[in-house]
Write a protein that holds these residues in place. Sequence first.
Motif, PDB file in Angstrom:
ATOM      1  N   TRP A 376      30.470  38.673  30.298  1.00  0.00           N
ATOM      2  CA  TRP A 376      31.210  38.422  31.538  1.00  0.00           C
ATOM      3  C   TRP A 376      30.424  38.897  32.756  1.00  0.00           C
ATOM      4  CZ3 TRP A 376      33.618  41.996  34.955  1.00  0.00           C
ATOM      5  CH2 TRP A 376      34.511  41.427  35.876  1.00  0.00           C
ATOM      6  N   GLY A 377      29.700  40.021  32.613  1.00  0.00           N
ATOM      7  CA  GLY A 377      28.971  40.598  33.744  1.00  0.00           C
ATOM      8  C   GLY A 377      27.733  39.837  34.144  1.00  0.00           C
ATOM      9  N   LYS A 378      27.303  38.880  33.327  1.00  0.00           N
ATOM     10  CA  LYS A 378      26.155  38.074  33.731  1.00  0.00           C
ATOM     11  C   LYS A 378      26.470  37.229  34.963  1.00  0.00           C
ATOM     12  CE  LYS A 378      24.248  37.646  29.063  1.00  0.00           C
ATOM     13  NZ  LYS A 378      23.919  36.725  27.946  1.00  0.00           N
ATOM     14  N   LYS A 379      27.730  36.853  35.088  1.00  0.00           N
ATOM     15  CA  LYS A 379      28.137  36.005  36.203  1.00  0.00           C
ATOM     16  C   LYS A 379      28.735  36.818  37.331  1.00  0.00           C
ATOM     17  CE  LYS A 379      30.855  31.826  37.169  1.00  0.00           C
ATOM     18  NZ  LYS A 379      31.768  30.792  36.600  1.00  0.00           N
ATOM     19  N   TYR A 380      29.445  37.888  36.967  1.00  0.00           N
ATOM     20  CA  TYR A 380      30.129  38.697  37.982  1.00  0.00           C
ATOM     21  C   TYR A 380      29.499  40.084  37.987  1.00  0.00           C
ATOM     22  CZ  TYR A 380      33.361  34.848  37.311  1.00  0.00           C
ATOM     23  OH  TYR A 380      33.892  33.602  37.183  1.00  0.00           O
ATOM     24  N   LYS A 381      28.599  40.269  38.951  1.00  0.00           N
ATOM     25  CA  LYS A 381      27.803  41.488  39.005  1.00  0.00           C
ATOM     26  C   LYS A 381      28.388  42.446  40.036  1.00  0.00           C
ATOM     27  CE  LYS A 381      23.557  38.972  37.859  1.00  0.00           C
ATOM     28  NZ  LYS A 381      24.160  37.635  37.813  1.00  0.00           N
ATOM     29  N   GLY A 382      27.875  43.661  39.991  1.00  0.00           N
ATOM     30  CA  GLY A 382      28.273  44.658  40.979  1.00  0.00           C
ATOM     31  C   GLY A 382      28.987  45.835  40.349  1.00  0.00           C
ATOM     32  N   ILE A 383      28.849  46.986  41.013  1.00  0.00           N
ATOM     33  CA  ILE A 383      29.485  48.213  40.522  1.00  0.00           C
ATOM     34  C   ILE A 383      31.007  48.098  40.557  1.00  0.00           C
ATOM     35  CG2 ILE A 383      29.726  50.688  40.926  1.00  0.00           C
ATOM     36  CD1 ILE A 383      27.018  49.907  39.855  1.00  0.00           C
ATOM     37  N   HIS A 404      45.245  47.361  37.574  1.00  0.00           N
ATOM     38  CA  HIS A 404      43.806  47.122  37.677  1.00  0.00           C
ATOM     39  C   HIS A 404      43.471  45.632  37.578  1.00  0.00           C
ATOM     40  CE1 HIS A 404      43.178  51.368  37.668  1.00  0.00           C
ATOM     41  NE2 HIS A 404      43.623  51.536  36.434  1.00  0.00           N
ATOM     42  N   SER A 405      44.178  44.904  36.744  1.00  0.00           N
ATOM     43  CA  SER A 405      43.893  43.475  36.624  1.00  0.00           C
ATOM     44  C   SER A 405      44.252  42.728  37.901  1.00  0.00           C
ATOM     45  CB  SER A 405      44.659  42.885  35.431  1.00  0.00           C
ATOM     46  OG  SER A 405      46.062  43.033  35.614  1.00  0.00           O
ATOM     47  N   GLN A 406      45.341  43.136  38.575  1.00  0.00           N
ATOM     48  CA  GLN A 406      45.695  42.502  39.842  1.00  0.00           C
ATOM     49  C   GLN A 406      44.687  42.841  40.933  1.00  0.00           C
ATOM     50  OE1 GLN A 406      48.033  40.185  40.365  1.00  0.00           O
ATOM     51  NE2 GLN A 406      48.472  40.323  38.159  1.00  0.00           N
ATOM     52  N   ALA A 407      44.140  44.038  40.874  1.00  0.00           N
ATOM     53  CA  ALA A 407      43.092  44.390  41.833  1.00  0.00           C
ATOM     54  C   ALA A 407      41.857  43.528  41.613  1.00  0.00           C
ATOM     55  CB  ALA A 407      42.748  45.880  41.694  1.00  0.00           C
ATOM     56  N   LEU A 408      41.528  43.259  40.343  1.00  0.00           N
ATOM     57  CA  LEU A 408      40.405  42.376  40.048  1.00  0.00           C
ATOM     58  C   LEU A 408      40.699  40.948  40.492  1.00  0.00           C
ATOM     59  CD1 LEU A 408      37.666  41.813  38.648  1.00  0.00           C
ATOM     60  CD2 LEU A 408      38.936  41.534  36.497  1.00  0.00           C
ATOM     61  N   LYS A 409      41.912  40.506  40.269  1.00  0.00           N
ATOM     62  CA  LYS A 409      42.292  39.145  40.660  1.00  0.00           C
ATOM     63  C   LYS A 409      42.268  38.971  42.167  1.00  0.00           C
ATOM     64  CE  LYS A 409      45.906  35.702  39.815  1.00  0.00           C
ATOM     65  NZ  LYS A 409      47.226  35.459  39.170  1.00  0.00           N
ATOM     66  N   LYS A 410      42.616  40.032  42.894  1.00  0.00           N
ATOM     67  CA  LYS A 410      42.607  39.968  44.357  1.00  0.00           C
ATOM     68  C   LYS A 410      41.195  39.832  44.901  1.00  0.00           C
ATOM     69  CE  LYS A 410      44.344  42.439  48.412  1.00  0.00           C
ATOM     70  NZ  LYS A 410      45.063  43.656  48.884  1.00  0.00           N
ATOM     71  N   ILE A 411      40.240  40.526  44.253  1.00  0.00           N
ATOM     72  CA  ILE A 411      38.853  40.464  44.711  1.00  0.00           C
ATOM     73  C   ILE A 411      38.223  39.130  44.336  1.00  0.00           C
ATOM     74  CG2 ILE A 411      36.562  41.494  44.412  1.00  0.00           C
ATOM     75  CD1 ILE A 411      37.927  44.171  44.043  1.00  0.00           C
ATOM     76  N   SER A 412      38.411  38.697  43.078  1.00  0.00           N
ATOM     77  CA  SER A 412      37.796  37.454  42.611  1.00  0.00           C
ATOM     78  C   SER A 412      38.723  36.787  41.604  1.00  0.00           C
ATOM     79  CB  SER A 412      36.429  37.733  41.980  1.00  0.00           C
ATOM     80  OG  SER A 412      35.881  36.559  41.444  1.00  0.00           O
ATOM     81  N   PRO A 413      39.479  35.786  42.009  1.00  0.00           N
ATOM     82  CA  PRO A 413      40.349  35.080  41.045  1.00  0.00           C
ATOM     83  C   PRO A 413      39.567  34.421  39.914  1.00  0.00           C
ATOM     84  CG  PRO A 413      40.979  34.567  43.307  1.00  0.00           C
ATOM     85  CD  PRO A 413      39.679  35.306  43.391  1.00  0.00           C
TER      86      PRO A 413
END
Length: 687
Positions: A376-383, A404-413
């Motif tokens: 998954w991190g190959k496409k979505y990089k960053g700390i 935490h999943s909603q925070a991830l969804k807010k940053i990048s759906p």
Amino acid sequence: MEFCGRFTKNLILGEPSGALVPSQPLDVDNAVDLVAGYETEYYETDANESLGSDTEVGDDDFTRRRSRFPRYDPNCVVPEFTVAMAFDSSRQFKDALIKYSVAERREIKFIKNEKKVVRAKCANESCPWKIYGSIDARSGSFHVKTYHSEHTCSIRFKNRRVTSSWLANHYLPTIRAMPTIKTIAFKELIKEQLGLDVSIVQCTKAKLHAYKVLMGNYKKEYAKLWDYAEELRERNPGSTITLKVEKPDMQSKALFERMYVCFAACKKGFLGGCRKVVGLDGCFLKGICQGQILCAVGRDANDQMFPIALAVVKVESGDTWTWFLTNLIYDLNILNTYGRGWVIISDKQKGLLQAVAALLPATEHRMCARHIYANWGKKYKGIQMQRLFWQCAKSSTMPEYDEHSQALKKISPAAYHDLVQTEPKHWSRAFFTTDVKCDIVDNNLCEAFNGRILHARCKSIYSMLEEIRIMIMTRMHTQRDACAKWKRNCSPRILRKLEENRVSAIYCQVIWNGDIGYEVMDKGNKYVVDVLKRECSCRKWQLTGIPCPHAISAINHRQEDMYEYIDECYKKAKFLAAYENMMMPIQGEKFWKKTHREPPEPLPARVKPGRRKHKRLREEGEVASGTKMSRIGMKMTCRTCSRPGHNSSTCPIKKTGSTSSQKQFSRRKISVSSSISIMSWSLVGIN
């Protein structure tokens, strides 16, 4: 007093005799002292020496004298030659010369190199050192006839006698002990021990020669697998040893296909002292014959690996995983339960997901979160993306996971959508069952087992299986003996985790309801603890069986010992139950029972097209072991247009400019050619 007579056999062997039979006078030079029980001195040796002229044979007995020629010792570090020194053959004599050349760092050359005659001298023409050896007509053995030992030349750091084959034979034990030694390290080792400068090519060839010697008998090792399997079954009753071969047709030879090994001690130990958690993984063989190892690893009471079973297969596929799981299910006696109450942890191996779904539909199948993030991190990089992923994976409750999943969804759906394509029940603690007392989200124990057998995977199949068997057999009793050093009735790793929770419990505030209920405030959140049921609303106590910081705060309020609330699966009794069954040793090959079955042939080596890769492809985000920082992920800035996202070589403006200049140049070229043609036509007209 004069003694006469012939010695009998028991007298020569040092035993007193009642009477001596007179025969002929004794030789004064070879007189034997008859004092102190008629003991005699004789030459003892275990070497396979020829009796030749060194033996005196009588009617019923013989004696052996010391040879009048000095004999070469092949185990010496630096050979010391003398005139008349005896050798077994000219081959041994030449080997001694090469050993002398390397030890003294003097280069020699062979003037004459034949089976019966060898003549050598120093490579320096002005040096008087020379030696000559040949077969002696009287004794029939090889002797040094002429030897000038003086050297007037200087030492050399390069020696033509040191070939790659000689290095392979000399360093064979070293390469056997360190099969993964790097070529540069091997070159430095030669320089340190022998003081010689050899090339990288020589070191590479020497390693290849050594590998061929070590694995040159791989066909013989495959041929004795039937007898080896029978010996394992006989010496370790209850073990499951399955060997399968294939024959394309009746006329062809039997080819090795797969082999499954599960020792009775491992089987009983896992069922008696480990939790119902099984890690599955596969790794590649590194020898001449290609193949893969499939392994099943459990967790003991100290949260360490516990090998259960392994299999050697030619390729990893759905068929091989189904076959491996079928044998494993039979050994663990979970055939009728469909895996209910068990946990399987694995990566996304080829065919494994389908095999587990078909054979163990009721089991909880966890997938390694580290491998999921690597893809998954190959496409979505960053700390930030990495932190949010691991927060989702290690969330122990559903509200925490949703946050935490909603925070991830807010940053990048898109990142959230791609992540949940693998169902969270496979990789997030919030969905894990609490029955097995295990909250791991990775498959590191299988990786640890693969690392332990790394050197064994470089060998051929029989040597590899023997090294793995010895490793497991040794581990069984060393772990059992280590349990005697435990300071408490609980395993050391669990005590360290409990101590970390105790430190965190200092910052918790406890509110008691006067009965059995406790409210614990921790970092602004409130949790409910039931000490009698051993439950906490954070679910960490239920997942691991180890009191969490909130539970420790409640236990301290009750003035009770927190060590008494650790689950029984971590106690010393469970640990000893896992390692109480010792593996039985096996006999050498010459004592095996012969099965007289058709020996299997090894699978042919598969050579992939293209240049061979010597380095493993690193995963996304993996730190390189070099001396320079990786530039992967950096944003480039073009020095031509000063725009980010590309460099000067791929700059579109630069390409446009070069294209226009090429067009202008072509136009000029056309105009010049056209003018020349016009001039030529005009000249023709003038003529």
